[in-house]
Write a protein that holds these residues in place. Structure first.
Motif, PDB file in Angstrom:
ATOM      1  N   THR A 219       0.806  -1.199  -0.133  1.00 19.40           N
ATOM      2  CA  THR A 219       0.082  -0.078   0.142  1.00 19.40           C
ATOM      3  C   THR A 219       0.823   1.236  -0.223  1.00 19.40           C
ATOM      4  O   THR A 219       1.994   1.254   0.550  1.00 19.40           O
ATOM      5  N   PRO A 220       0.394   2.414  -0.472  1.00 26.64           N
ATOM      6  CA  PRO A 220       1.318   3.598  -0.571  1.00 26.64           C
ATOM      7  C   PRO A 220       1.815   4.056   0.736  1.00 26.64           C
ATOM      8  O   PRO A 220       3.011   4.632   0.505  1.00 26.64           O
ATOM      9  N   ASP A 221       1.044   4.062   1.851  1.00 24.84           N
ATOM     10  CA  ASP A 221       1.988   4.345   3.013  1.00 24.84           C
ATOM     11  C   ASP A 221       3.033   3.406   3.399  1.00 24.84           C
ATOM     12  O   ASP A 221       4.108   4.161   3.797  1.00 24.84           O
ATOM     13  N   LYS A 222       3.289   2.285   3.072  1.00 25.80           N
ATOM     14  CA  LYS A 222       4.233   1.565   3.208  1.00 25.80           C
ATOM     15  C   LYS A 222       5.484   1.875   2.399  1.00 25.80           C
ATOM     16  O   LYS A 222       6.503   1.679   2.842  1.00 25.80           O
ATOM     17  N   VAL A 223       4.961   2.046   1.067  1.00 25.94           N
ATOM     18  CA  VAL A 223       6.048   2.351   0.006  1.00 25.94           C
ATOM     19  C   VAL A 223       6.640   3.659   0.524  1.00 25.94           C
ATOM     20  O   VAL A 223       7.845   4.002   0.148  1.00 25.94           O
ATOM     21  N   LEU A 224       5.870   4.481   0.649  1.00 24.32           N
ATOM     22  CA  LEU A 224       6.246   6.126   1.052  1.00 24.32           C
ATOM     23  C   LEU A 224       7.416   5.906   2.339  1.00 24.32           C
ATOM     24  O   LEU A 224       8.295   6.666   2.449  1.00 24.32           O
ATOM     25  N   ALA A 225       7.092   5.052   3.319  1.00 21.01           N
ATOM     26  CA  ALA A 225       7.766   4.999   4.357  1.00 21.01           C
ATOM     27  C   ALA A 225       9.188   4.486   4.029  1.00 21.01           C
ATOM     28  O   ALA A 225      10.232   4.886   4.562  1.00 21.01           O
ATOM     29  N   LEU A 226       9.245   3.274   3.114  1.00 16.93           N
ATOM     30  CA  LEU A 226      10.719   3.091   2.625  1.00 16.93           C
ATOM     31  C   LEU A 226      11.070   3.909   1.614  1.00 16.93           C
ATOM     32  O   LEU A 226      12.420   3.796   1.770  1.00 16.93           O
ATOM     33  N   ALA A 227      10.412   4.659   0.749  1.00 12.70           N
ATOM     34  CA  ALA A 227      11.170   5.483   0.205  1.00 12.70           C
ATOM     35  C   ALA A 227      11.422   6.731   0.650  1.00 12.70           C
ATOM     36  O   ALA A 227      12.577   7.837   0.370  1.00 12.70           O
ATOM     37  N   GLY A 228      10.936   7.190   1.905  1.00 14.68           N
ATOM     38  CA  GLY A 228      11.270   8.605   2.771  1.00 14.68           C
ATOM     39  C   GLY A 228      12.494   8.857   2.852  1.00 14.68           C
ATOM     40  O   GLY A 228      12.972   9.694   2.538  1.00 14.68           O
ATOM     41  N   PRO A 229      13.621   7.923   3.091  1.00 13.12           N
ATOM     42  CA  PRO A 229      14.886   8.232   3.291  1.00 13.12           C
ATOM     43  C   PRO A 229      15.507   9.045   2.009  1.00 13.12           C
ATOM     44  O   PRO A 229      16.617   9.775   2.253  1.00 13.12           O
ATOM     45  N   PHE A 230      14.949   8.601   1.018  1.00  7.89           N
ATOM     46  CA  PHE A 230      15.351   9.167  -0.279  1.00  7.89           C
ATOM     47  C   PHE A 230      14.975  10.501  -0.742  1.00  7.89           C
ATOM     48  O   PHE A 230      15.314  10.925  -1.610  1.00  7.89           O
ATOM     49  N   ILE A 231      13.869  10.883  -0.168  1.00  8.70           N
ATOM     50  CA  ILE A 231      13.150  12.064  -0.781  1.00  8.70           C
ATOM     51  C   ILE A 231      13.226  13.244   0.530  1.00  8.70           C
ATOM     52  O   ILE A 231      12.792  12.906   1.564  1.00  8.70           O
ATOM     53  N   LYS A 232      13.662  14.058   0.334  1.00  9.33           N
ATOM     54  CA  LYS A 232      13.972  15.276   1.103  1.00  9.33           C
ATOM     55  C   LYS A 232      12.602  16.068   1.113  1.00  9.33           C
ATOM     56  O   LYS A 232      12.435  16.423   2.343  1.00  9.33           O
ATOM     57  N   THR A 233      11.882  16.254   0.082  1.00  7.76           N
ATOM     58  CA  THR A 233      10.706  16.970   0.132  1.00  7.76           C
ATOM     59  C   THR A 233       9.629  16.349   1.060  1.00  7.76           C
ATOM     60  O   THR A 233       9.670  15.016   1.159  1.00  7.76           O
ATOM     61  N   LYS A 234       8.951  16.966   1.965  1.00  8.70           N
ATOM     62  CA  LYS A 234       8.119  16.645   2.821  1.00  8.70           C
ATOM     63  C   LYS A 234       6.825  15.835   2.089  1.00  8.70           C
ATOM     64  O   LYS A 234       6.289  16.852   0.953  1.00  8.70           O
ATOM     65  N   ILE A 235       6.373  14.819   2.168  1.00  7.75           N
ATOM     66  CA  ILE A 235       5.407  14.269   1.446  1.00  7.75           C
ATOM     67  C   ILE A 235       4.035  14.171   2.282  1.00  7.75           C
ATOM     68  O   ILE A 235       4.154  13.386   3.322  1.00  7.75           O
ATOM     69  N   ASN A 236       2.840  14.995   2.055  1.00  8.04           N
ATOM     70  CA  ASN A 236       1.545  14.883   2.747  1.00  8.04           C
ATOM     71  C   ASN A 236       0.782  13.935   2.026  1.00  8.04           C
ATOM     72  O   ASN A 236       0.647  13.954   0.886  1.00  8.04           O
ATOM     73  N   VAL A 237       0.086  12.897   2.892  1.00  7.31           N
ATOM     74  CA  VAL A 237      -0.760  11.922   2.238  1.00  7.31           C
ATOM     75  C   VAL A 237      -2.214  12.319   2.910  1.00  7.31           C
ATOM     76  O   VAL A 237      -2.246  12.198   4.009  1.00  7.31           O
ATOM     77  N   THR A 238      -3.266  12.347   2.073  1.00 11.29           N
ATOM     78  CA  THR A 238      -4.562  12.445   2.561  1.00 11.29           C
ATOM     79  C   THR A 238      -5.396  11.361   1.989  1.00 11.29           C
ATOM     80  O   THR A 238      -5.244  11.023   0.714  1.00 11.29           O
ATOM     81  N   ASN A 239      -6.577  11.150   2.635  1.00 10.28           N
ATOM     82  CA  ASN A 239      -7.656  10.200   1.771  1.00 10.28           C
ATOM     83  C   ASN A 239      -7.074   8.911   1.449  1.00 10.28           C
ATOM     84  O   ASN A 239      -7.494   8.362   0.550  1.00 10.28           O
ATOM     85  N   LEU A 240      -5.938   8.259   2.312  1.00  9.84           N
ATOM     86  CA  LEU A 240      -5.645   6.969   1.915  1.00  9.84           C
ATOM     87  C   LEU A 240      -6.367   6.038   2.539  1.00  9.84           C
ATOM     88  O   LEU A 240      -6.760   6.138   4.023  1.00  9.84           O
TER      89      LEU A 240
END
Lengths: 240, 285
Positions: A219-240
């Motif tokens: 699911t996107p939340d898990k992917v974003l958590a794993l990709a997070g360390p490689f992304i400097k920009t803050k990513i906000n997620v809504t309606n997941l």
């Protein structure tokens, strides 16, 4: 007709369309007005699905397909940035074929990134800032290990997000991209250790099942958590 | 384009078009929301999507049909690799045998998974055994189990077909949990295809890439094997959702554009390919 007037009219029609009954007459009126004014509305519409500024970061709103497509756009931005850096200065240990194929992959990811940017138009999120400080780009092992993670994760991301898509065209497009990512994953894995192209047993953390012959799906939340360390920009997620 | 004319034309053959559209508020809403975000040039695409929704075919019978179709292809693949591994001297020991064994294991897992899903839906899984197949395709690949190169050519064609087949069926499974399972099989087939392409490149001494590229002179079949042209039909496409990918950024050549998106095949096209390897009386219809 002024753009603002058109927009108000558009919203009123939309309201009556979805709250009231839709007869032939009203539908045709709506369709006619919409077709005539679409270019104007499109030109004047605000970015309300995703945006980036320095303090707020990027917002992925999963309330509809645009959120899913922006999510894919974000991941493709990450992959493209990585391969651009690899292809521009490949590790010295890379063979000629590895250099050529990593250049191929670079252009695939750039094509994906630019495709989503164009398809999303004004709904597209901005450019993400990446953080590759953990990667040693002169070391083939580091580059291959990172490429493996990105490709396996990309496959799991598309596999897990497909079910959220309501638009058939976008669903097929996601399928057209994910199989190319899977080909990348297989290639990169074989460069690390030949024969590990589909070593599903090592992918259980990504949702794979070796006994069922199934690849990863997250699911996107898990992917974003794993990709997070490689992304400097803050990513906000809504309606997941 | 004139949306009123389109609807009028449809009404001539389907008097209930407005009733069909009417209860599909969600479809309409997403369509009109999308309309605000896309250019006029992309409108035909959005319209097509709206009508797909109005005439959508996602009922359980179709889902079982898709699963049985997939099962038939998995039977074909499993029996093919199984016979190959049993053919003494065909596949070199070591890495090659290891890879084909891995692939056979996955295909058998897919067979069992799909059988279980179809049975769980109270339907009957299609049953195909080795005797129902003719892996020489009527003699076109007569030495498929004695010549390693021929075996690899056919294997690559099967995997690339499988990838295209699952992609083509995704719309029927849209929004359902089983779609995720199908996608998880689909990407495993793509991994197989990538590896088999590398094995083929090494064994034949050709420049076949792990991804499907442009064929010589821009043709869709990049394997150079004319007998499998149908497997690669349309793979040289570079326009996705009305967007031309060639030149979309610096360095994105026509070849890169074709490589970056795999193409789907319709069920009918896949059946035509599969039926070349299935004996009369068991062919897919």
């Amino acid at each position: 007709m002024k753009n603002t007037e058109l927009k108000v009219k558009d919203e009123l029609q939309e309201e009556s369309l979805f709250n009231g009954s839709l007869g032939r007459r009203s539908f045709l009126q709506f369709a006619g007005a919409s077709a005539a004014g679409l270019a104007l509305v499109a030109a004047g519409c605000k970015k309300d699905r995703g945006y980036i500024d320095t303090t707020m970061g990027a917002t992925l709103d999963f309330k509809d397909d645009f959120g899913v497509l922006n999510y894919a756009y974000a991941l493709e931005q990450l992959e493209a940035a990585f391969y651009i850096q690899v292809a521009s200065a490949p590790p010295a240990a890379f063979t000629a074929t590895q250099k050529a194929y990593f250049q191929d992959v670079q252009f695939h990811e750039i094509a994906h990134r630019e495709f989503f940017k164009k398809a999303l138009g004004t709904a597209a999120i901005g450019s993400l800032e990446v953080n590759f400080s953990s990667i040693n780009f002169s070391d083939a092992g580091s580059v291959l290990a990172t490429a493996k993670t990105f490709e396996d994760l990309g496959v799991a991301a598309y596999n897990g997000a497909g079910v959220r898509l309501t638009n058939t065209t976008y669903l097929v497009l996601a399928g057209q991209i994910v199989s190319v990512e899977a080909r990348h994953a297989a290639y990169v894995r074989d460069q690390i250790s030949n024969g590990t192209f589909a070593d599903l047993g090592t992918l259980s953390a990504f949702g794979a099942s070796d006994s069922n012959g199934l690849d990863g799906a997250l699911t996107p939340d898990k992917v974003l958590a794993l990709a997070g360390p490689f992304i400097k920009t803050k990513i906000n997620v809504t309606n997941l | 384009m004139n949306i009123l004319n389109i609807l009028d034309e449809i009404e001539k053959v389907d008097g209930e078009i407005y009733e069909r559209l009417n209860p599909r508020r969600a479809a309409m809403k997403s369509f009109f929301n999308a309309g605000k975000k896309i250019s006029l040039a992309a409108l035909p695409l959005a319209l097509g999507s709206m009508f797909q929704k109005a005439y959508g075919q996602s009922n359980p019978a179709n889902v079982v049909e898709v699963l049985n179709f997939a099962l038939a292809l998995e039977h074909l693949e499993y029996n093919f690799y199984n016979r190959a591994l049993l053919s003494t001297g065909l596949i070199p020991a070591g890495a090659a045998t290891g890879a084909i064994t891995t692939i056979r294991t996955h295909e058998l897992a897919h067979v069992n998974l799909l059988k279980g899903a179809i049975t769980a839906a109270n339907a009957t899984p299609i049953n195909l055994v080795e005797a129902n197949f003719d892996f020489t395709a009527g003699g076109g690949f007569a030495d498929v189990f004695t010549n390693y190169q021929t075996f690899l050519k056919v294997a690559t064609a099967f995997e690339d077909t499988g990838v295209r087949a699952y992609k083509g069926q995704a719309p029927v499974l849209k929004g359902m949990p089983v779609l995720t399972t199908a996608l998880q099989i689909h990407s495993v087939e793509a991994r197989h295809a990538a590896h088999l392409r590398q094995m083929t490149a090494a064994a034949l001494g050709v420049g076949l890439k792990p991804w499907i590229s442009l064929g010589a002179g821009g043709v869709s079949n990049d394997t150079g094997i004319a007998a499998v042209d149908a497997v690669y039909a349309g793979e040289n496409n570079t326009i996705q959702a009305t967007i031309e990918v060639t030149g979309i950024a610096t360095g994105v050549t026509r070849a890169a554009a074709a490589e970056s998106f795999d193409e789907f095949l319709t069920g009918a096209a896949v059946k035509n390919i599969a039926n070349l390897f299935i004996r009369t009386g068991f062919k897919l219809s």
